[in-house]
Design a protein around this motif. Structure first.
Motif, PDB file in Angstrom:
ATOM      1  N   LEU A 194     -11.150  -2.128  -0.730  1.00 55.35           N
ATOM      2  CA  LEU A 194     -10.564  -3.456  -0.901  1.00 55.35           C
ATOM      3  C   LEU A 194     -10.330  -3.789  -2.357  1.00 55.35           C
ATOM      4  CD1 LEU A 194     -12.318  -5.921   1.521  1.00 55.35           C
ATOM      5  CD2 LEU A 194     -10.008  -4.998   1.607  1.00 55.35           C
ATOM      6  N   GLU A 195     -11.262  -3.339  -3.219  1.00 56.57           N
ATOM      7  CA  GLU A 195     -11.192  -3.754  -4.619  1.00 56.57           C
ATOM      8  C   GLU A 195      -9.897  -3.305  -5.285  1.00 56.57           C
ATOM      9  OE1 GLU A 195     -13.038  -6.077  -5.870  1.00 56.57           O
ATOM     10  OE2 GLU A 195     -13.929  -6.010  -3.855  1.00 56.57           O
ATOM     11  N   SER A 196      -9.516  -2.025  -5.046  1.00 58.64           N
ATOM     12  CA  SER A 196      -8.296  -1.578  -5.725  1.00 58.64           C
ATOM     13  C   SER A 196      -7.078  -2.304  -5.157  1.00 58.64           C
ATOM     14  CB  SER A 196      -8.137  -0.061  -5.680  1.00 58.64           C
ATOM     15  OG  SER A 196      -8.288   0.416  -4.384  1.00 58.64           O
ATOM     16  N   MET A 197      -7.118  -2.635  -3.867  1.00 57.60           N
ATOM     17  CA  MET A 197      -6.006  -3.389  -3.272  1.00 57.60           C
ATOM     18  C   MET A 197      -5.949  -4.795  -3.871  1.00 57.60           C
ATOM     19  SD  MET A 197      -3.486  -2.937  -1.234  1.00 57.60           S
ATOM     20  CE  MET A 197      -2.210  -4.056  -0.651  1.00 57.60           C
ATOM     21  N   LYS A 198      -7.131  -5.402  -4.043  1.00 64.97           N
ATOM     22  CA  LYS A 198      -7.166  -6.757  -4.626  1.00 64.97           C
ATOM     23  C   LYS A 198      -6.624  -6.747  -6.047  1.00 64.97           C
ATOM     24  CE  LYS A 198     -11.120  -8.740  -2.192  1.00 64.97           C
ATOM     25  NZ  LYS A 198     -12.570  -8.886  -2.329  1.00 64.97           N
ATOM     26  N   ARG A 199      -7.051  -5.735  -6.820  1.00 67.00           N
ATOM     27  CA  ARG A 199      -6.573  -5.630  -8.206  1.00 67.00           C
ATOM     28  C   ARG A 199      -5.055  -5.532  -8.227  1.00 67.00           C
ATOM     29  NH1 ARG A 199     -11.057  -2.501  -9.268  1.00 67.00           N
ATOM     30  NH2 ARG A 199      -9.958  -0.566  -8.801  1.00 67.00           N
ATOM     31  N   PHE A 200      -4.523  -4.730  -7.306  1.00 67.72           N
ATOM     32  CA  PHE A 200      -3.079  -4.552  -7.265  1.00 67.72           C
ATOM     33  C   PHE A 200      -2.383  -5.866  -6.894  1.00 67.72           C
ATOM     34  CE2 PHE A 200       0.726  -3.560  -4.686  1.00 67.72           C
ATOM     35  CZ  PHE A 200       1.509  -3.065  -5.703  1.00 67.72           C
ATOM     36  N   MET A 201      -2.927  -6.560  -5.895  1.00 68.26           N
ATOM     37  CA  MET A 201      -2.301  -7.818  -5.464  1.00 68.26           C
ATOM     38  C   MET A 201      -2.339  -8.855  -6.585  1.00 68.26           C
ATOM     39  SD  MET A 201      -1.018  -7.204  -2.553  1.00 68.26           S
ATOM     40  CE  MET A 201      -0.477  -8.846  -2.096  1.00 68.26           C
ATOM     41  N   ASP A 202      -3.424  -8.846  -7.376  1.00 64.38           N
ATOM     42  CA  ASP A 202      -3.496  -9.739  -8.532  1.00 64.38           C
ATOM     43  C   ASP A 202      -2.363  -9.450  -9.512  1.00 64.38           C
ATOM     44  OD1 ASP A 202      -5.627 -11.120  -7.665  1.00 64.38           O
ATOM     45  OD2 ASP A 202      -7.136 -10.043  -8.873  1.00 64.38           O
ATOM     46  N   ALA A 203      -2.153  -8.154  -9.752  1.00 64.05           N
ATOM     47  CA  ALA A 203      -1.094  -7.762 -10.694  1.00 64.05           C
ATOM     48  C   ALA A 203       0.276  -8.205 -10.170  1.00 64.05           C
ATOM     49  CB  ALA A 203      -1.122  -6.257 -10.916  1.00 64.05           C
ATOM     50  N   VAL A 204       0.478  -8.077  -8.848  1.00 69.55           N
ATOM     51  CA  VAL A 204       1.761  -8.496  -8.251  1.00 69.55           C
ATOM     52  C   VAL A 204       1.939 -10.006  -8.437  1.00 69.55           C
ATOM     53  CG1 VAL A 204       3.084  -8.664  -6.094  1.00 69.55           C
ATOM     54  CG2 VAL A 204       1.747  -6.610  -6.583  1.00 69.55           C
ATOM     55  N   ASP A 205       0.843 -10.742  -8.201  1.00 72.15           N
ATOM     56  CA  ASP A 205       0.891 -12.198  -8.368  1.00 72.15           C
ATOM     57  C   ASP A 205       1.202 -12.571  -9.808  1.00 72.15           C
ATOM     58  OD1 ASP A 205       0.483 -12.921  -5.825  1.00 72.15           O
ATOM     59  OD2 ASP A 205      -1.686 -13.268  -6.002  1.00 72.15           O
ATOM     60  N   LYS A 206       0.481 -11.927 -10.722  1.00 68.90           N
ATOM     61  CA  LYS A 206       0.679 -12.219 -12.147  1.00 68.90           C
ATOM     62  C   LYS A 206       2.116 -11.951 -12.563  1.00 68.90           C
ATOM     63  CE  LYS A 206      -3.727 -11.884 -14.521  1.00 68.90           C
ATOM     64  NZ  LYS A 206      -4.548 -10.802 -13.893  1.00 68.90           N
ATOM     65  N   ALA A 207       2.705 -10.901 -11.995  1.00 69.08           N
ATOM     66  CA  ALA A 207       4.086 -10.558 -12.341  1.00 69.08           C
ATOM     67  C   ALA A 207       5.069 -11.477 -11.627  1.00 69.08           C
ATOM     68  CB  ALA A 207       4.358  -9.103 -11.990  1.00 69.08           C
ATOM     69  N   ASN A 208       4.516 -12.355 -10.777  1.00 66.02           N
ATOM     70  CA  ASN A 208       5.340 -13.328 -10.069  1.00 66.02           C
ATOM     71  C   ASN A 208       6.397 -12.661  -9.181  1.00 66.02           C
ATOM     72  OD1 ASN A 208       5.878 -15.948  -9.384  1.00 66.02           O
ATOM     73  ND2 ASN A 208       7.365 -16.271 -11.047  1.00 66.02           N
ATOM     74  N   ILE A 209       5.976 -11.593  -8.503  1.00 68.45           N
ATOM     75  CA  ILE A 209       6.883 -10.905  -7.588  1.00 68.45           C
ATOM     76  C   ILE A 209       6.626 -11.430  -6.179  1.00 68.45           C
ATOM     77  CG2 ILE A 209       7.541  -8.659  -6.608  1.00 68.45           C
ATOM     78  CD1 ILE A 209       6.562  -7.411  -9.271  1.00 68.45           C
ATOM     79  N   LYS A 210       7.697 -11.942  -5.576  1.00 65.19           N
ATOM     80  CA  LYS A 210       7.553 -12.539  -4.240  1.00 65.19           C
ATOM     81  C   LYS A 210       8.090 -11.591  -3.183  1.00 65.19           C
ATOM     82  CE  LYS A 210       6.219 -16.756  -5.658  1.00 65.19           C
ATOM     83  NZ  LYS A 210       5.073 -16.227  -6.444  1.00 65.19           N
ATOM     84  N   THR A 211       7.177 -11.042  -2.389  1.00 64.78           N
ATOM     85  CA  THR A 211       7.596 -10.170  -1.295  1.00 64.78           C
ATOM     86  C   THR A 211       6.449 -10.084  -0.298  1.00 64.78           C
ATOM     87  OG1 THR A 211       8.481  -7.986  -0.738  1.00 64.78           O
ATOM     88  CG2 THR A 211       6.827  -8.047  -2.482  1.00 64.78           C
ATOM     89  N   HIS A 212       6.659  -9.368   0.809  1.00 66.85           N
ATOM     90  CA  HIS A 212       5.580  -9.174   1.781  1.00 66.85           C
ATOM     91  C   HIS A 212       5.007  -7.788   1.591  1.00 66.85           C
ATOM     92  CE1 HIS A 212       6.807 -12.850   3.693  1.00 66.85           C
ATOM     93  NE2 HIS A 212       8.047 -12.395   3.772  1.00 66.85           N
ATOM     94  N   ILE A 213       3.708  -7.724   1.362  1.00 70.08           N
ATOM     95  CA  ILE A 213       3.096  -6.423   1.093  1.00 70.08           C
ATOM     96  C   ILE A 213       2.201  -6.001   2.248  1.00 70.08           C
ATOM     97  CG2 ILE A 213       1.549  -5.158  -0.447  1.00 70.08           C
ATOM     98  CD1 ILE A 213       2.944  -6.424  -2.743  1.00 70.08           C
ATOM     99  N   MET A 214       2.429  -4.777   2.711  1.00 75.10           N
ATOM    100  CA  MET A 214       1.627  -4.221   3.806  1.00 75.10           C
ATOM    101  C   MET A 214       0.793  -3.076   3.242  1.00 75.10           C
ATOM    102  SD  MET A 214       4.653  -4.138   6.643  1.00 75.10           S
ATOM    103  CE  MET A 214       3.583  -3.968   8.072  1.00 75.10           C
TER     104      MET A 214
END
Ligand code: SF4
Ligand code: SF4
Lengths: 307, 215
Positions: A193-213
């Protein structure tokens, strides 16, 4: 039908499963697995000669699945097809009611099992998405000619590798894919989970809006995990998972019971999926069972997931 | 520079079957640097052919086999010796120029490999695919078209491991190199620029460039 689109765009947790066409023309194994998946997933994502190993094409199995009442997702790589061939293939897909696609650059032929095949790469993943988006927006083909009857429209996806150094390169490519029209994104297999959370944080920070599976690979053995860690880019199975699988194998040997590591792998995958969903880490999961698609219903059931 | 490699000598000998009087043409530029067609290789080839039943009737060195003017003069000299065949020890371009100027077969002794850099003596790396629309200005001077195995122009695939390419782990991933170079140059923002699709219509071959204003 656009099951995946309807699910993701209405805020539901999306579930897809990956399936590879056979080498040859006997599709019976795939169709048996498909029967088990019916009504349990939003889409069956059919690979396009994954790892550059020769198989029947994605379109072929997609048509079979559609006819069997499932929702196929056609994968389209740039490895073997020019832009003309890709667009033509997408017209054919649309004619069979296939409305969801996944764009990839594709593994290089040299690493596959027909290594003399010519790599095409006329368009990469971003290029394929751009071409289809332009087609949909203008009603024109890739040569700027009008498409009689209009352009087919697809729910378009792409992939990303969350465990990647430097991450900014993947985030940047992700942004380009989303800008080019990717509406959903599936990730390379993740195991913690941790690496997925880190990645999702980076996506949020980059302000990229999409659906991630999140990509989920049910492990079958310690050896498989070790092999993937060493050979498959972007895969990082934590050591404690490998140890548990090895312990399960030892236990099975002692008791004379077969299949304990596979069973454990199913449980670990189900646990991860349940956590991702409960903690709202991302918008869905994409299960890559690598030939063991018949185990997917058990994983979904254990994870308490229904569509 | 055009990087060449010697063909297996048996392949050349098979081409020369039936020809006894042989003329040799060397190249003073790329093939000299690649040690495939310089003065030294010309001497070695002469010795080999002479010891295998051939007669080397003339040799010449063109400054640049690919330049018509320089090669034409050499070919006149070779033709005067009335050879049965010519062996051209340059790149494929040089062989074609030489062949224009003589009525006997001109055979290549080299395979033409790629356009690249002589990194150090004996080490050559591919560096340009002659794509016709150079993007080096946005990639830190590192070519993604020739140095990335998939010629990706929009950033890396997901496949590098420890900076090495998934296609051949002997090679550095071009996009990791580009990233580090742009970082060093303070130009990381160039990574986010989308590169317009160049297409292939403008590079359909064979191409001709004429800056003479007349034919
Ligand atoms: S981008 Fe690469 S292939 Fe194209 S001209 Fe520049 S160096 Fe050559
Ligand atoms: S690993 Fe790097 S160099 Fe190799 S194909 Fe992928 S992006 Fe290109």
């Amino acid at each position: 039908m656009r099951l995946l689109e309807n699910a993701l765009e209405s805020g539901k947790f999306g579930v897809t499963v990956e399936m590879a066409p056979p080498k040859g023309y006997d599709f019976s194994e795939q169709m048996e697995a498909a029967e088990l998946l019916k009504g349990k997933v939003h889409g069956v994502n059919v690979t396009d000669m994954q790892s550059a190993c020769l198989k029947a094409t994605s379109l072929g199995l997609c048509i079979k699945l559609k006819q069997a009442g499932l929702e196929p997702i056609i994968q389209m790589t740039g490895r073997d097809r020019s832009r003309m061939a890709i667009m033509g293939e997408m017209f054919s897909a649309a004619a069979f009611g296939i409305d969801t696609m996944l764009a990839l650059t594709g593994d290089h032929p040299v690493v596959g099992d027909c290594s003399q095949s010519k790599p095409v790469y006329d368009l990469d993943s971003v290029g394929i998405l751009n071409m289809l988006s332009t087609m949909e927006a203008t009603g024109m083909d890739c040569g700027g000619n009008e498409i009689p009857g209009g352009a087919p429209k697809f729910y378009k996806g792409a992939v990303v590798t969350p465990v990647y150094e430097p991450q900014i390169l993947q985030i940047n490519k992700l942004r380009q894919k989303v800008d080019a029209g990717a509406q959903y994104i599936q990730t390379q297999g993740i195991f913690d989970l941790e690496s997925m959370k880190r990645f999702m944080d980076a996506v949020d920070k980059a302000n990229i809006k999409t659906h991630i599976m999140a990509g989920i690979i049910p492990l079958k053995a310690a050896g498989m995990a070790k092999y993937m860690n060493e050979n498959v880019p972007g895969i990082a199975v934590p050591q404690d998972m490998i140890d548990k699988l090895a312990a399960a194998a030892a236990e099975g040997k002692e008791k004379g019971v077969k299949g304990l590591p596979t069973k454990l792998g199913i449980e670990m995958a189900a646990e991860l999926i349940a956590k991702i969903k409960d903690e709202g880490i991302c918008d869905g999961v994409h299960i890559m069972a690598i030939g063991a698609e018949k185990n997917v219903p058990a994983i979904l059931e254990k994870a308490g997931l229904s569509i | 520079m055009i990087i060449t490699q010697k063909k297996p000598i048996e392949e050349l000998m098979a081409m020369l079957e039936g020809a006894t009087k042989i003329a040799l043409l060397g190249c003073g530029s790329c093939a000299t640097a690649c040690a495939t067609g310089g003065e030294k290789e010309l001497k070695e080839m002469t010795a080999y052919l002479e010891s295998h039943g051939k007669k080397v009737v003339a040799t010449a060195m063109s400054d640049y086999c690919c330049m018509n003017m320089s090669t034409k003069t050499c070919m006149k000299k070779l033709a005067a010796a009335q050879p049965d065949a010519v062996v051209c020890m340059s790149c494929g371009d040089g062989v074609q120029v030489a062949a224009k100027h003589i009525g006997v077969p001109v055979y290549p002794s080299n395979n033409t490999m790629f356009l690249g850099e002589s990194v150090r003596l004996g080490l050559f790396e591919e560096a340009c695919h002659l794509c016709g629309n150079c993007v080096l200005g946005t990639t830190g001077g590192i070519c993604p078209i020739s140095r990335c195995a998939k010629s990706l122009v929009n950033g890396p695939c997901g496949g590098q491991k420890n900076g090495k390419c998934e296609v051949n782990p002997e090679n550095d991933c071009a996009w990791i190199m580009i990233y580090h170079k742009l970082e060093e140059l303070g130009q990381l923002e160039k990574l986010t620029q989308t590169r317009p699709d160049k297409g292939y219509a403008d590079v359909s071959y064979p191409r001709t460039i004429n800056i003479r204003g007349k034919k």
